[in-house]
Design a protein around this motif. Structure first.
Motif, PDB file in Angstrom:
ATOM      1  N   ARG A  71     -10.260  -3.601  -7.694  1.00  0.00           N
ATOM      2  CA  ARG A  71      -9.965  -2.515  -6.751  1.00  0.00           C
ATOM      3  C   ARG A  71     -10.321  -2.929  -5.333  1.00  0.00           C
ATOM      4  O   ARG A  71      -9.528  -2.744  -4.391  1.00  0.00           O
ATOM      5  CB  ARG A  71     -10.752  -1.262  -7.143  1.00  0.00           C
ATOM      6  CG  ARG A  71     -10.517  -0.060  -6.233  1.00  0.00           C
ATOM      7  CD  ARG A  71     -11.589   1.002  -6.409  1.00  0.00           C
ATOM      8  NE  ARG A  71     -12.898   0.521  -5.977  1.00  0.00           N
ATOM      9  CZ  ARG A  71     -14.007   1.252  -6.000  1.00  0.00           C
ATOM     10  NH1 ARG A  71     -13.972   2.495  -6.450  1.00  0.00           N
ATOM     11  NH2 ARG A  71     -15.159   0.750  -5.592  1.00  0.00           N
ATOM     12  N   ASP A  72     -11.507  -3.519  -5.154  1.00  0.00           N
ATOM     13  CA  ASP A  72     -11.951  -3.918  -3.819  1.00  0.00           C
ATOM     14  C   ASP A  72     -11.054  -5.004  -3.231  1.00  0.00           C
ATOM     15  O   ASP A  72     -10.783  -5.022  -2.024  1.00  0.00           O
ATOM     16  CB  ASP A  72     -13.399  -4.413  -3.872  1.00  0.00           C
ATOM     17  CG  ASP A  72     -14.386  -3.284  -4.129  1.00  0.00           C
ATOM     18  OD1 ASP A  72     -13.949  -2.114  -4.129  1.00  0.00           O
ATOM     19  OD2 ASP A  72     -15.574  -3.571  -4.338  1.00  0.00           O
ATOM     20  N   GLU A  75      -7.946  -3.221  -2.029  1.00  0.00           N
ATOM     21  CA  GLU A  75      -8.231  -2.337  -0.896  1.00  0.00           C
ATOM     22  C   GLU A  75      -8.439  -3.147   0.383  1.00  0.00           C
ATOM     23  O   GLU A  75      -8.045  -2.720   1.469  1.00  0.00           O
ATOM     24  CB  GLU A  75      -9.450  -1.466  -1.198  1.00  0.00           C
ATOM     25  CG  GLU A  75      -9.147  -0.352  -2.194  1.00  0.00           C
ATOM     26  CD  GLU A  75     -10.320   0.592  -2.399  1.00  0.00           C
ATOM     27  OE1 GLU A  75     -11.424   0.308  -1.886  1.00  0.00           O
ATOM     28  OE2 GLU A  75     -10.130   1.618  -3.080  1.00  0.00           O
ATOM     29  N   TYR A 113      -8.479   5.668   2.040  1.00  0.00           N
ATOM     30  CA  TYR A 113      -7.507   4.723   1.495  1.00  0.00           C
ATOM     31  C   TYR A 113      -6.079   5.247   1.636  1.00  0.00           C
ATOM     32  O   TYR A 113      -5.165   4.494   1.984  1.00  0.00           O
ATOM     33  CB  TYR A 113      -7.822   4.444   0.026  1.00  0.00           C
ATOM     34  CG  TYR A 113      -6.758   3.619  -0.666  1.00  0.00           C
ATOM     35  CD1 TYR A 113      -6.732   2.238  -0.523  1.00  0.00           C
ATOM     36  CD2 TYR A 113      -5.784   4.231  -1.457  1.00  0.00           C
ATOM     37  CE1 TYR A 113      -5.756   1.481  -1.144  1.00  0.00           C
ATOM     38  CE2 TYR A 113      -4.805   3.478  -2.081  1.00  0.00           C
ATOM     39  CZ  TYR A 113      -4.798   2.105  -1.926  1.00  0.00           C
ATOM     40  OH  TYR A 113      -3.821   1.360  -2.538  1.00  0.00           O
ATOM     41  N   LYS A 135      -2.036   2.039  -7.803  1.00  0.00           N
ATOM     42  CA  LYS A 135      -2.624   3.287  -8.284  1.00  0.00           C
ATOM     43  C   LYS A 135      -3.410   3.068  -9.573  1.00  0.00           C
ATOM     44  O   LYS A 135      -4.532   3.575  -9.734  1.00  0.00           O
ATOM     45  CB  LYS A 135      -1.518   4.320  -8.508  1.00  0.00           C
ATOM     46  CG  LYS A 135      -2.021   5.690  -8.923  1.00  0.00           C
ATOM     47  CD  LYS A 135      -0.866   6.674  -9.054  1.00  0.00           C
ATOM     48  CE  LYS A 135      -1.365   8.050  -9.478  1.00  0.00           C
ATOM     49  NZ  LYS A 135      -0.231   9.016  -9.596  1.00  0.00           N
ATOM     50  N   ARG A 138      -6.654   0.989  -8.857  1.00  0.00           N
ATOM     51  CA  ARG A 138      -7.659   1.829  -8.198  1.00  0.00           C
ATOM     52  C   ARG A 138      -8.241   2.844  -9.173  1.00  0.00           C
ATOM     53  O   ARG A 138      -9.438   3.148  -9.133  1.00  0.00           O
ATOM     54  CB  ARG A 138      -7.057   2.561  -7.002  1.00  0.00           C
ATOM     55  CG  ARG A 138      -6.759   1.673  -5.818  1.00  0.00           C
ATOM     56  CD  ARG A 138      -6.541   2.489  -4.554  1.00  0.00           C
ATOM     57  NE  ARG A 138      -7.807   2.947  -3.989  1.00  0.00           N
ATOM     58  CZ  ARG A 138      -8.188   4.213  -3.935  1.00  0.00           C
ATOM     59  NH1 ARG A 138      -7.436   5.168  -4.432  1.00  0.00           N
ATOM     60  NH2 ARG A 138      -9.341   4.544  -3.378  1.00  0.00           N
ATOM     61  N   ASN A 142     -12.100   3.078  -9.885  1.00  0.00           N
ATOM     62  CA  ASN A 142     -12.820   4.328  -9.641  1.00  0.00           C
ATOM     63  C   ASN A 142     -13.502   4.831 -10.912  1.00  0.00           C
ATOM     64  O   ASN A 142     -14.616   5.361 -10.868  1.00  0.00           O
ATOM     65  CB  ASN A 142     -11.859   5.398  -9.111  1.00  0.00           C
ATOM     66  CG  ASN A 142     -11.399   5.102  -7.698  1.00  0.00           C
ATOM     67  OD1 ASN A 142     -12.051   4.373  -6.964  1.00  0.00           O
ATOM     68  ND2 ASN A 142     -10.264   5.652  -7.315  1.00  0.00           N
TER      69      ASN A 142
END
Length: 207
Positions: A71-72, A75, A113, A135, A138, A142
């Motif tokens: 995810r990071d 992002e 975001y 999506k 993430r 999350n």
């Protein structure tokens, strides 16, 4: 603030699990074989570093951490794509992004975001498959980052489920990230990074 071209790509560390070594090497080879890796390295270098950290987590069976780092990684890619402007391409053996300036945004926008992704979509054509993968990645990240809350929600859902159904009925609720799920997230992350690098290259260097 301007950023000038530099390129140092460090691969994943050696591992001693044959199956995982093969999986990790296959994923990293996708990055190394990307035709736009070198050309867009200035934009995506941090994303590759974070992805390498995700591989290290996977190698050590830290599958929740793998999802968080994936995810990071993405992002950071979205963030740089959103703030980079005045992107310049130079012929340094091959046509590559060699500098860009840093657009300033309000801190509340930078931290959001959704706002950053909207800015990227305003600058680049991002197709639905990429957005869907973003999506999903993430969502997994999350989930891993907020596991305690997710487990608590699961218990509440289980109670509600059993109040409505027989206690013999099966209840399926996710409460961890498995090895297979972590690997799929890694693979999706590689594919998205490659796709984003291609979009950035074709938009800025192939005019």
């Amino acid at each position: 603030m301007a950023f000038e071209f530099a390129r140092i790509l460090i691969g994943p560390k050696p591992c001693n699990n044959n199956e995982k070594c093969r999986e990790i090497n296959n994923l990293w080879e996708k990055i190394e074989n990307s035709k736009t890796l070198e050309s867009t390295y200035l934009i995506f270098s941090l994303s590759y570093d974070l992805f390498r950290e995700a591989l290290a987590c996977y190698q050590n069976s830290a599958y929740l951490a793998t999802s968080i780092m994936c995810r990071d990684s993405l992002e950071s890619a979205i963030y740089i794509m959103a703030i980079a402007k005045d992107i310049k391409c130079c012929d340094i053996g091959n046509l590559s992004i060699c500098s860009y300036t840093h657009e300033e945004y309000r801190q509340d926008i930078i931290r959001d975001y959704g706002s950053m992704l909207s800015k990227v979509e305003g600058k680049y054509k991002i197709d639905e498959s990429i957005k869907n993968n973003l999506k999903e990645i993430r969502s997994d990240g999350n989930f891993a980052a907020h596991l305690a809350q997710k487990i608590d929600e699961s218990y509440k859902d289980i109670t509600e489920f059993y109040n409505k159904h027989s206690k013999k009925a099966e209840f399926s609720k996710r409460n961890w990230i498995t090895k297979d799920e972590a690997y799929k997230t890694l693979d999706k992350t590689v594919n998205v990074l490659i796709a984003l690098s291609k979009i950035v290259y074709e938009t800025n260097c192939k005019k």
